[in-house]
Write a protein that holds these residues in place. Structure first.
Motif, mmCIF file in Angstrom:
data_model
loop_
_atom_site.group_PDB
_atom_site.id
_atom_site.type_symbol
_atom_site.label_atom_id
_atom_site.label_comp_id
_atom_site.label_asym_id
_atom_site.label_seq_id
_atom_site.Cartn_x
_atom_site.Cartn_y
_atom_site.Cartn_z
ATOM 1 N N SER A 192 117.174 38.550 31.045
ATOM 2 C CA SER A 192 115.835 37.983 31.168
ATOM 3 C C SER A 192 115.403 38.125 32.625
ATOM 4 O O SER A 192 116.202 38.425 33.504
ATOM 5 N N SER A 208 115.772 42.189 32.762
ATOM 6 C CA SER A 208 115.146 42.891 31.642
ATOM 7 C C SER A 208 114.499 44.200 32.061
ATOM 8 O O SER A 208 114.183 45.044 31.230
ATOM 9 N N SER A 209 114.274 44.362 33.364
ATOM 10 C CA SER A 209 113.676 45.603 33.868
ATOM 11 C C SER A 209 114.677 46.503 34.582
ATOM 12 O O SER A 209 114.335 47.618 34.975
ATOM 13 N N ARG A 257 117.118 44.658 28.445
ATOM 14 C CA ARG A 257 116.031 43.765 28.064
ATOM 15 C C ARG A 257 116.480 42.809 26.963
ATOM 16 O O ARG A 257 116.095 41.638 26.934
ATOM 17 N N GLU A 258 117.325 43.297 26.052
ATOM 18 C CA GLU A 258 117.800 42.449 24.961
ATOM 19 C C GLU A 258 118.788 41.391 25.450
ATOM 20 O O GLU A 258 118.757 40.241 24.997
#
Length: 451
Positions: free
Chosen positions: A80, A84-85, A76-77
């Protein structure tokens, strides 16, 4: 809440090796090697470790150290959108693997206890098979599953330094010493020379004729034994400092893990050949059925059996704590749950998911085929895509930290991640899906129809 770190470099390496050196190396490796031609499988497996496994470890290392987060928080960091999932895949994979891993580890605890209290007296393979059936399912199986998970939860609850690092500094050296001793004993058995020929003389014609079966099996074994595709190496690297040479550490970890797997072959195959048992004939039962019968028929078999099954139990524990740590680190980092309640809650949930495996072994095939044949490979594929094509500059920069002259290494590494590794992993994933669909429409469908 301050994030924990490793106290020493040796602690990190032993923890990572302990994660890799577990049931995959000692329970799974012998029967998979036997099923796919002995030396033909071994040489394919070694090639996967060197050409795919080593670069894949570095992929997980750079993500973990860059972010100081668990797999969910790390992706996630750095990513995008869908990336991120993507970290959730590793949490789910680890959850599934640990649920049946704990049950199988409980079998080894029971066999160790049987050796201590009764000895291994079932020289007849049919009697050994009946013993396995009584150990692998039932209420006692459920209780040993619970006992093993309690051990894992206790170590994880104690923390990174006082729990994981302290325990692996004892367990991993003990595993290596015991394996060397057992391999030396195997050298004295009558079947040793035939076993070594079977194990060490590769038949390239067999590889060429059966590559669609050997390739995914060897890749899955490499991912499983190196703890890749489930976020363990991301999590462990998140406790590292920036001065560490990731490439050197990864090389040591892969080498020690592979050494253990190879040593297991020098233990198991001489024992099997000494009494004329076909390697791999029993599938997942091989270690339990074939070796139990073998221990009953060779000098010092009772002591040898107790040492062997006890050693595997230790190895299983060192791996299981790494898998639970992935899950616990998620609750600590993302939800803010304290380590002790997080360990207890997740340990209970993993225990419940493993209950069906204690009822019928068909669920072992259901869980293992999904996790090992598909999810681990899919996880490695996603990470290779992410680091190789989405954040290549970040990956190269992170790899160079701690390396005096890493410019050449990081360029070769990122190319390997972007091209050959992706191609191989995509092929292996396809073959793994085909194999698992075959299981669902064959063995599992037949099991359901019989109900």
């Amino acid at each position: 809440m301050a994030r924990e770190t490793w106290a020493t470099r040796a602690g990190f390496i032993l923890a990572a090796v302990g994660s890799a050196v577990g049931l995959g190396n000692i329970w799974r490796f012998p029967f998979i090697t036997g099923q796919y031609g002995g030396s033909s499988f071994l040489i394919t497996y070694l090639a996967f470790v060197a050409l795919i496994g080593f670069p894949a470890i570095l992929v997980e290392f750079v993500i973990g150290r860059r972010t100081d987060r668990n797999p969910v928080g790390a992706l996630r960091e750095l990513g995008s959108g869908v990336w991120s999932s993507a970290g959730w895949l590793f949490v789910v994979t680890g959850f599934i693997i640990l649920s049946y891993y704990s049950v199988v580890a409980g079998w080894f605890l029971r066999y160790t206890l049987i050796g201590i209290t009764e000895g291994f007296t079932v020289a007849d393979p049919a009697a050994a098979d009946a013993l396995y059936e009584s150990v692998s399912t039932g209420l006692d199986t459920l209780l040993f599953h619970a006992m093993f998970m309690l051990l894992v939860v206790g170590i994880i609850a104690a923390g990174v330094r006082r729990g994981i690092e302290l325990s692996v500094k004892v367990m991993v050296p003990a595993i290596l010493v015991l394996l060397v001793g057992l391999a030396a004993y195997g050298f004295t058995l009558d079947g040793a020379s035939a076993a070594y020929a079977y194990y060490l003389s590769p038949d390239f014609a067999t590889i060429a004729a059966n590559w669609t079966e050997i390739l995914p099996a060897a890749a899955g074994q490499a991912f499983f034994t190196l703890s890749l595709g489930m976020g363990v190496m991301i999590t462990y690297a998140s406790y590292l400092g920036e001065d560490r040479n990731l490439a050197a550490d990864a090389g040591i970890i892969a080498a020690l893990d592979t050494l253990v797997a190879v040593l297991v072959g020098f233990v198991v195959f001489p024992v099997l050949f000494s009494i004329g048992i076909e390697p791999g004939a029993g599938g997942p039962r091989t270690i339990f059925v074939s070796l139990t019968a073998a221990f009953a028929g060779i000098p010092g078999g009772r002591i040898l059996g107790v040492v062997f099954f006890g050693m595997v139990g230790i190895a299983a524990l060192s791996s299981a704590i790494s898998i639970l740590e992935v899950l616990v680190s998620y609750l600590i980092d993302e939800v803010g749950v304290a380590r002790v309640p997080a360990s207890a809650a997740l340990g209970a949930a993993v225990f419940l998911l493993g209950v069906p495996v204690t009822i019928d072994s068909i669920f072992l095939g259901l869980y293992d085929g999904l996790a090992d044949g598909i999810l681990l490979v899919l996880g490695s594929l996603l990470l290779a895509l992410f680091v190789g094509w989405v954040i290549p500059d970040v990956g190269r920069e992170e790899l160079r930290k701690g390396i005096a002259d890493g410019a050449g290494l990081d360029a070769v590494w990122i190319w390997a991640v972007r091209v050959p590794i992706l191609i191989v992993v995509v092929v292996v994933l396809y073959l793994g899906v085909v194999d698992y669909v075959g299981f669902l429409t064959g063995d599992f469908a037949g099991w359901l129809a019989a109900r």
